[in-house]
Design a protein around this motif. Structure first.
Motif, PDB file in Angstrom:
ATOM      1  N   GLY A 395      42.067  29.244  51.037  1.00 23.63           N
ATOM      2  CA  GLY A 395      41.677  30.560  51.507  1.00 23.63           C
ATOM      3  C   GLY A 395      42.175  31.705  50.659  1.00 23.63           C
ATOM      4  O   GLY A 395      41.968  32.871  50.994  1.00 23.63           O
ATOM      5  N   GLU A 396      42.834  31.413  49.540  1.00 22.33           N
ATOM      6  CA  GLU A 396      43.316  32.478  48.674  1.00 22.33           C
ATOM      7  C   GLU A 396      42.176  33.004  47.799  1.00 22.33           C
ATOM      8  O   GLU A 396      41.225  32.283  47.509  1.00 22.33           O
ATOM      9  N   VAL A 397      42.283  34.261  47.377  1.00 26.97           N
ATOM     10  CA  VAL A 397      41.328  34.865  46.450  1.00 26.97           C
ATOM     11  C   VAL A 397      41.964  34.841  45.062  1.00 26.97           C
ATOM     12  O   VAL A 397      42.945  35.540  44.808  1.00 26.97           O
ATOM     13  N   ARG A 398      41.382  34.050  44.187  1.00 33.55           N
ATOM     14  CA  ARG A 398      41.972  33.797  42.872  1.00 33.55           C
ATOM     15  C   ARG A 398      41.458  34.809  41.846  1.00 33.55           C
ATOM     16  O   ARG A 398      40.359  35.352  41.976  1.00 33.55           O
ATOM     17  N   PRO A 399      42.249  35.061  40.790  1.00 32.61           N
ATOM     18  CA  PRO A 399      41.835  36.037  39.760  1.00 32.61           C
ATOM     19  C   PRO A 399      40.626  35.553  38.968  1.00 32.61           C
ATOM     20  O   PRO A 399      40.358  34.355  38.879  1.00 32.61           O
ATOM     21  N   ILE A 400      39.908  36.511  38.394  1.00 31.06           N
ATOM     22  CA  ILE A 400      38.703  36.221  37.608  1.00 31.06           C
ATOM     23  C   ILE A 400      38.862  36.792  36.206  1.00 31.06           C
ATOM     24  O   ILE A 400      39.744  37.611  35.945  1.00 31.06           O
ATOM     25  N   SER A 401      37.974  36.372  35.306  1.00 30.68           N
ATOM     26  CA  SER A 401      38.069  36.786  33.905  1.00 30.68           C
ATOM     27  C   SER A 401      37.284  38.070  33.658  1.00 30.68           C
ATOM     28  O   SER A 401      36.438  38.464  34.461  1.00 30.68           O
ATOM     29  N   LEU A 435      36.646  54.811  40.806  1.00 33.28           N
ATOM     30  CA  LEU A 435      36.513  53.614  41.629  1.00 33.28           C
ATOM     31  C   LEU A 435      37.657  53.514  42.626  1.00 33.28           C
ATOM     32  O   LEU A 435      38.828  53.678  42.257  1.00 33.28           O
ATOM     33  N   THR A 436      37.314  53.217  43.875  1.00 34.44           N
ATOM     34  CA  THR A 436      38.317  52.893  44.889  1.00 34.44           C
ATOM     35  C   THR A 436      38.440  51.372  44.935  1.00 34.44           C
ATOM     36  O   THR A 436      37.472  50.677  45.255  1.00 34.44           O
ATOM     37  N   MET A 437      39.626  50.876  44.593  1.00 33.75           N
ATOM     38  CA  MET A 437      39.812  49.430  44.477  1.00 33.75           C
ATOM     39  C   MET A 437      40.552  48.887  45.691  1.00 33.75           C
ATOM     40  O   MET A 437      41.609  49.398  46.071  1.00 33.75           O
ATOM     41  N   ILE A 438      39.971  47.842  46.284  1.00 36.78           N
ATOM     42  CA  ILE A 438      40.558  47.185  47.448  1.00 36.78           C
ATOM     43  C   ILE A 438      41.059  45.811  47.011  1.00 36.78           C
ATOM     44  O   ILE A 438      40.260  44.923  46.718  1.00 36.78           O
ATOM     45  N   PRO A 439      42.381  45.615  46.931  1.00 41.64           N
ATOM     46  CA  PRO A 439      42.896  44.311  46.494  1.00 41.64           C
ATOM     47  C   PRO A 439      42.732  43.256  47.584  1.00 41.64           C
ATOM     48  O   PRO A 439      42.935  43.528  48.779  1.00 41.64           O
ATOM     49  N   ALA A 440      42.341  42.055  47.172  1.00 38.41           N
ATOM     50  CA  ALA A 440      42.152  40.949  48.117  1.00 38.41           C
ATOM     51  C   ALA A 440      43.041  39.783  47.699  1.00 38.41           C
ATOM     52  O   ALA A 440      42.972  39.325  46.560  1.00 38.41           O
ATOM     53  N   GLU A 441      43.885  39.355  48.634  1.00 36.82           N
ATOM     54  CA  GLU A 441      44.778  38.227  48.361  1.00 36.82           C
ATOM     55  C   GLU A 441      44.374  36.982  49.140  1.00 36.82           C
ATOM     56  O   GLU A 441      44.486  35.869  48.640  1.00 36.82           O
ATOM     57  N   ARG A 442      43.898  37.177  50.389  1.00 37.26           N
ATOM     58  CA  ARG A 442      43.423  36.086  51.237  1.00 37.26           C
ATOM     59  C   ARG A 442      42.015  36.421  51.709  1.00 37.26           C
ATOM     60  O   ARG A 442      41.678  37.589  51.953  1.00 37.26           O
TER      61      ARG A 442
END
Length: 452
Positions: A395-401, A435-442
């Motif tokens: 269920g984690e949100v992993r980093p992208i390139s 840009l308004t950035m919303i960080p996602a971890e889960r």
């Protein structure tokens, strides 16, 4: 002495000493064709008579003044790696009617300073002239030839010494020295090998057009793709006007680049900003749609992801994906059920990537999940929001390139809000003020912010 023969499967190249109705290797029916076996003594005699090779040092090899010949079509040059390499052998494959021959003729239009030879085995010269008139701009000085005999084709290339030669198609070419029909594995293999030798010796860049099978793979032996320098796949749905040129193999450039064209009445037209095209028909107030920023090669694209979740009338609900990997869709559904407790067991699920494009980027995962939940809850997402991130099994949100390239494209097209992996946010080397950035971890926290 009686000539020896063997039987070769035209599907998988399996060899049998006798004819078989069904291939023992791939299971294909009625695929064996007879071919002559060349005597090993003859092969040894030819090798003995041939002159011995002479080695040279790498530094003494002279380079041509023109390392690449520009095709004049920006999208085509992008896929080739910057232009045509002299002496290269390029295979262009695609479904019937997708525009392979049209692309080759339009390339000839921009190669006016270079001598170009177009050889057709499928059409008459009159038909080529009619098609050139429809496309407009095709130079009247273009050398054309209607021929299927590979020895005659080789002789014409050696005599005319063109910079670029086009063979349409390799399945129609045949050699009189080989006792099999045109398009067979033996004919395709030997004709391609001869064209490769001519390309390397004369410095002529040769494009060969190839057919595809009903499964979508290139027709002919697999060794065909190993022999050539570059393999280009021309893709496109018949219900869409857009065509995608993709490099499957490229010895002189990247295999990640794509070129996008629009098929119009006058031929193929380049699409310089595909993101605007793919988003032009988007509805703002509909549930089940999400926008993702994906990367194809070095090019960022904004694509609409569509999902439809509806009550099922079957004991086994339907799961359908168009332009997206079916197994990855099943994984996303399983994660949503396990980590968010959402029940998808009694609903049919349909996922579509708008525009007829196929996406393999893992950054699409979070957008697909958001579109599924949006459709299930019948709750539209914000119209100016971009969603991207890879979902893990826990269920984690992993980093992208290539995160900064994606953000630059998002900002350029006027979007104001981005949901992205938290790990990517901390590694940005530049700021994006608009840009308004919303960080996602889960995934649970991300979807609660987006749609729940």
């Amino acid at each position: 002495m009686k000539a020896r023969t063997r039987y070769v499967c035209q599907k998988c190249s399996a060899i049998s000493s006798r004819w078989q109705g069904k291939c023992h290797n791939c299971g294909e029916w009625d695929s064996f064709l007879e071919e002559l076996i060349q005597d090993s003594k003859t092969i040894a005699l030819k090798a003995k008579q041939s002159s011995s090779g002479i080695a040279t040092t790498l530094g003494s090899v002279e380079l041509s003044d023109t390392l690449r010949i520009p095709t004049g079509i920006g999208e085509f040059d992008r896929v080739l790696g910057g232009g045509i390499i002299p002496g290269s052998l390029v295979l262009v494959g695609g479904d019937p009617g997708v525009g392979k021959s049209t692309l080759m003729l339009q390339m000839c239009e921009h190669l006016v300073p270079e001598k170009t030879l177009y050889i057709t085995g499928e059409e008459s010269l009159q038909q080529i002239r009619l098609r050139a008139a429809r496309l407009q701009g095709i130079p009247s000085e273009l050398q054309v030839m209607a021929e299927t005999d590979i020895e005659s084709i080789a002789g014409a290339i050696k005599a005319l010494k063109p910079s670029v030669a086009i063979i349409d198609s390799i399945q129609t070419a045949r050699s009189e020295s080989i006792d099999s029909t045109a398009g067979s594995i033996t004919q395709v293999r030997e004709c391609t090998a001869l064209l490769m030798q001519i390309a390397k010796k004369t410095g002529t860049a040769i494009f060969i057009i190839g057919h595809v099978t009903k499964e979508g793979s290139l027709a002919g032996p697999k060794i065909l793709e190993h022999t050539v320098d570059t393999v280009l796949q021309f893709e496109g749905e018949k219900t869409y006007s857009y065509r995608i040129l993709r490099a499957i193999k490229n010895r002189f450039g990247s295999t990640n680049e794509i070129g996008i064209f629009d098929m119009v009445e006058q031929g193929l037209k380049e699409v310089p900003n595909p993101s605007e095209i793919f988003l032009s028909q988007r509805s703002d107030l509909e549930s089940g749609t999400a926008i993702v920023a994906t990367i194809e090669g070095t090019r960022p694209l904004l694509i609409e992801v569509q999902a439809l979740v509806t009550p099922s009338g079957y004991s086994n609900p339907q799961r359908t994906a168009t332009g997206f990997d079916y197994r990855r869709l099943q994984m996303i559904i399983a994660v949503l059920e396990k980590r968010l407790g959402i029940n998808f067991r009694e609903v049919d699920i349909f996922v579509n990537i708008a525009g007829g494009i196929t996406l393999n980027d893992p950054a699409v995962d979070l957008a697909v999940a958001a579109a599924l939940v949006s459709s299930l809850k019948d709750n539209p997402l914000e119209k100016d929001m971009i969603i991207m991130g890879e979902i893990g099994l826990t269920g984690e949100v992993r980093p992208i390139s290539s995160i900064e390239q994606r953000l630059a494209e998002i900002q350029k097209l006027g979007f104001t809000k981005v949901v992205l992996p938290k790990a990517n946010l901390s590694k940005l080397s530049r700021s994006f003020d608009h840009l308004t950035m919303i960080p996602a971890e889960r995934i649970a926290l991300a979807l609660a912010e987006i749609v729940l």
